[in-house]
Enzyme design. Structure first.
Site, mmCIF file in Angstrom:
data_model
loop_
_atom_site.group_PDB
_atom_site.id
_atom_site.type_symbol
_atom_site.label_atom_id
_atom_site.label_comp_id
_atom_site.label_asym_id
_atom_site.label_seq_id
_atom_site.Cartn_x
_atom_site.Cartn_y
_atom_site.Cartn_z
ATOM 1 C CG HIS A 13 -2.147 -0.776 1.177
ATOM 2 N ND1 HIS A 13 -2.031 -2.577 1.147
ATOM 3 C CD2 HIS A 13 -3.458 -0.884 0.561
ATOM 4 C CE1 HIS A 13 -3.248 -2.296 1.171
ATOM 5 N NE2 HIS A 13 -4.284 -1.194 0.680
ATOM 6 C CE LYS A 25 -3.925 -0.151 5.140
ATOM 7 N NZ LYS A 25 -4.786 0.113 5.775
HETATM 8 P P1 NAD Z 1 -7.671 9.818 5.613
HETATM 9 O O1 NAD Z 1 -7.011 9.879 7.293
HETATM 10 O O2 NAD Z 1 -7.387 10.114 4.812
HETATM 11 O O3 NAD Z 1 -9.167 9.742 6.625
HETATM 12 C C1 NAD Z 1 -9.314 10.054 7.572
HETATM 13 C C2 NAD Z 1 -10.426 10.598 7.428
HETATM 14 O O4 NAD Z 1 -11.109 10.521 9.483
HETATM 15 C C3 NAD Z 1 -9.667 11.679 8.320
HETATM 16 O O5 NAD Z 1 -10.500 12.919 7.644
HETATM 17 C C4 NAD Z 1 -9.734 12.235 9.790
HETATM 18 O O6 NAD Z 1 -9.717 13.671 10.127
HETATM 19 C C5 NAD Z 1 -11.428 11.457 9.671
HETATM 20 N N1 NAD Z 1 -11.548 11.351 10.886
HETATM 21 C C6 NAD Z 1 -10.641 10.380 12.276
HETATM 22 N N2 NAD Z 1 -11.949 10.952 13.527
HETATM 23 C C7 NAD Z 1 -12.522 10.999 12.751
HETATM 24 C C8 NAD Z 1 -14.065 11.402 14.359
HETATM 25 N N3 NAD Z 1 -13.802 11.351 15.347
HETATM 26 N N4 NAD Z 1 -14.639 12.632 13.407
HETATM 27 C C9 NAD Z 1 -14.765 12.695 12.179
HETATM 28 N N5 NAD Z 1 -13.546 12.546 10.860
HETATM 29 C C10 NAD Z 1 -12.563 11.830 11.830
HETATM 30 O O7 NAD Z 1 -7.847 7.627 5.146
HETATM 31 P P2 NAD Z 1 -7.574 7.043 4.160
HETATM 32 O O8 NAD Z 1 -7.007 6.783 3.305
HETATM 33 O O9 NAD Z 1 -9.653 7.949 4.085
HETATM 34 O O10 NAD Z 1 -8.369 5.725 4.894
HETATM 35 C C11 NAD Z 1 -9.173 5.604 5.797
HETATM 36 C C12 NAD Z 1 -9.817 3.880 6.943
HETATM 37 O O11 NAD Z 1 -10.780 3.599 5.625
HETATM 38 C C13 NAD Z 1 -8.669 3.357 6.954
HETATM 39 O O12 NAD Z 1 -8.513 3.206 7.872
HETATM 40 C C14 NAD Z 1 -8.531 2.462 5.778
HETATM 41 O O13 NAD Z 1 -7.872 1.353 6.107
HETATM 42 C C15 NAD Z 1 -9.389 2.482 5.030
HETATM 43 N N6 NAD Z 1 -9.729 1.750 3.849
HETATM 44 C C16 NAD Z 1 -11.174 1.149 3.316
HETATM 45 C C17 NAD Z 1 -11.443 0.438 2.417
HETATM 46 C C18 NAD Z 1 -12.468 -0.884 2.361
HETATM 47 O O14 NAD Z 1 -12.617 -0.646 1.422
HETATM 48 N N7 NAD Z 1 -13.022 -1.137 2.929
HETATM 49 C C19 NAD Z 1 -10.629 0.640 1.168
HETATM 50 C C20 NAD Z 1 -10.195 1.922 1.861
HETATM 51 C C21 NAD Z 1 -9.441 2.514 2.819
#
Ligand code: NAD
Length: 268
Positions: free
Chosen positions: A154, A158
């Site tokens: 990744h 990450k």
């Molecule tokens: P990122 O860090 O870009 O985004 C996360 C967002 O959540 C940030 O903007 C942060 O400010 C916000 N956040 C954190 N705590 C919060 C709260 N208490 N209230 C409101 N907002 C809050 O990360 P990302 O790359 O977008 O990934 C996010 C998650 O999704 C990770 O766990 C990643 O592994 C997962 N993910 C899952 C899949 C899937 O298909 N299941 C695919 C991609 C990413």
């Protein structure tokens, strides 16, 4: 379907706003970010590279959930369990893509799922969920003289490892073998590790660049090897899967559902 995106300013949050815009039958009614985020007050459409939508990013999740049918959540484990409780109180569907959830978080999600529908998957793509079904089958067919190793790569930003998808694939392999992944999992090797213990399921995580998500499940036998792989080229795929899950979950009873349920892959 009236949807809220939490973590709206994140990589996935912005994708989710676009996916809701493109899907038929869903509309963005609120966008939530963590208190103190510089994006509070921004227009959610503009944040996602779209024309203004008149939906302003807020930190008040409870108010946002009160006027919605579902929430799409790709944030962080502590945030996700707090949103699970709020979604259950509001009686709305919770779609969870957040990874890195520990048993304590999963227990809290299960508790929320007694009150409202929760759809959780470490990967929302059709390809990966199909791959998981294949891995389950291959693991059930081959004996423990075939070693199972899962390799993932990744992007450099990450924060958790192994990836949620790698764990999902490991769980599929463990299910195929009728064993508990927690007892067989070996994640990361360094130094004098000794020979490989038969029946374990190994994980290796690579990080770098802008890789969206590569996964390979290797079945290594004596003198031959079977490799099943998936390459995600664009993270909009996960966002589209999350919106599809939300539309599927509308009107369902309380319970914990998976992407295999949404995609009808359980029969495979
Ligand atoms: P990122 O860090 O870009 O985004 C996360 C967002 O959540 C940030 O903007 C942060 O400010 C916000 N956040 C954190 N705590 C919060 C709260 N208490 N209230 C409101 N907002 C809050 O990360 P990302 O790359 O977008 O990934 C996010 C998650 O999704 C990770 O766990 C990643 O592994 C997962 N993910 C899952 C899949 C899937 O298909 N299941 C695919 C991609 C990413």
């Amino acid at each position: 379907m009236r949807l809220v995106v939490v973590g709206a300013a994140g990589r996935m949050g912005r994708m989710l706003i676009r996916a809701i815009d493109q899907a038929q039958g869903s509309v963005l009614v609120a966008a939530v970010e963590r208190p103190g985020s510089p994006e509070i007050g921004a227009d959610a459409g503009v944040l996602a590279g779209l024309p203004a939508r008149g939906v302003v990013v807020t930190e008040d999740a409870a108010a946002a959930f009160a006027a919605a049918d579902g929430v799409l959540d790709f944030t962080a484990p502590a945030a996700t369990v707090a949103f699970a409780d709020l979604a259950a109180r509001a009686g709305i569907l919770h779609v969870v893509g957040t990874t890195g959830l520990e048993p304590v978080h999963l227990a809290q999600l299960a508790e929320a799922a007694r009150r409202t529908p929760v759809i959780r998957s470490g990967n929302m793509s059709l390809g990966v969920n199909l791959l998981a079904a294949l891995v389950r089958k291959v693991a059930a067919t081959l004996g423990t003289d075939w070693d199972i190793e899962i390799v993932e790569m990744h992007h450099r930003m990450k924060v958790d490892a192994p990836s949620g998808t790698a764990v999902l694939l490991g769980e599929a392999a463990a299910e195929g073998r009728a064993v508990d992944l927690a007892e067989r999992r070996v994640a990361g090797r360094d130094g004098i590790t000794g020979a490989r213990e038969a029946g374990t399921i190994g994980f290796a995580s690579l990080r770098g660049g802008t890789v969206v998500g590569d996964h390979k499940v290797i079945f290594a036998g004596s003198g031959e090897r079977l490799e099943l792989a998936h390459v995600a080229e664009d993270r909009s795929l996960f966002a589209q899967g999350a919106v599809k899950a939300a539309l599927w979950g509308r009107g369902r009873g309380a319970g914990l559902y998976s992407m295999a349920d949404v995609l009808g892959l359980d029969a495979l």
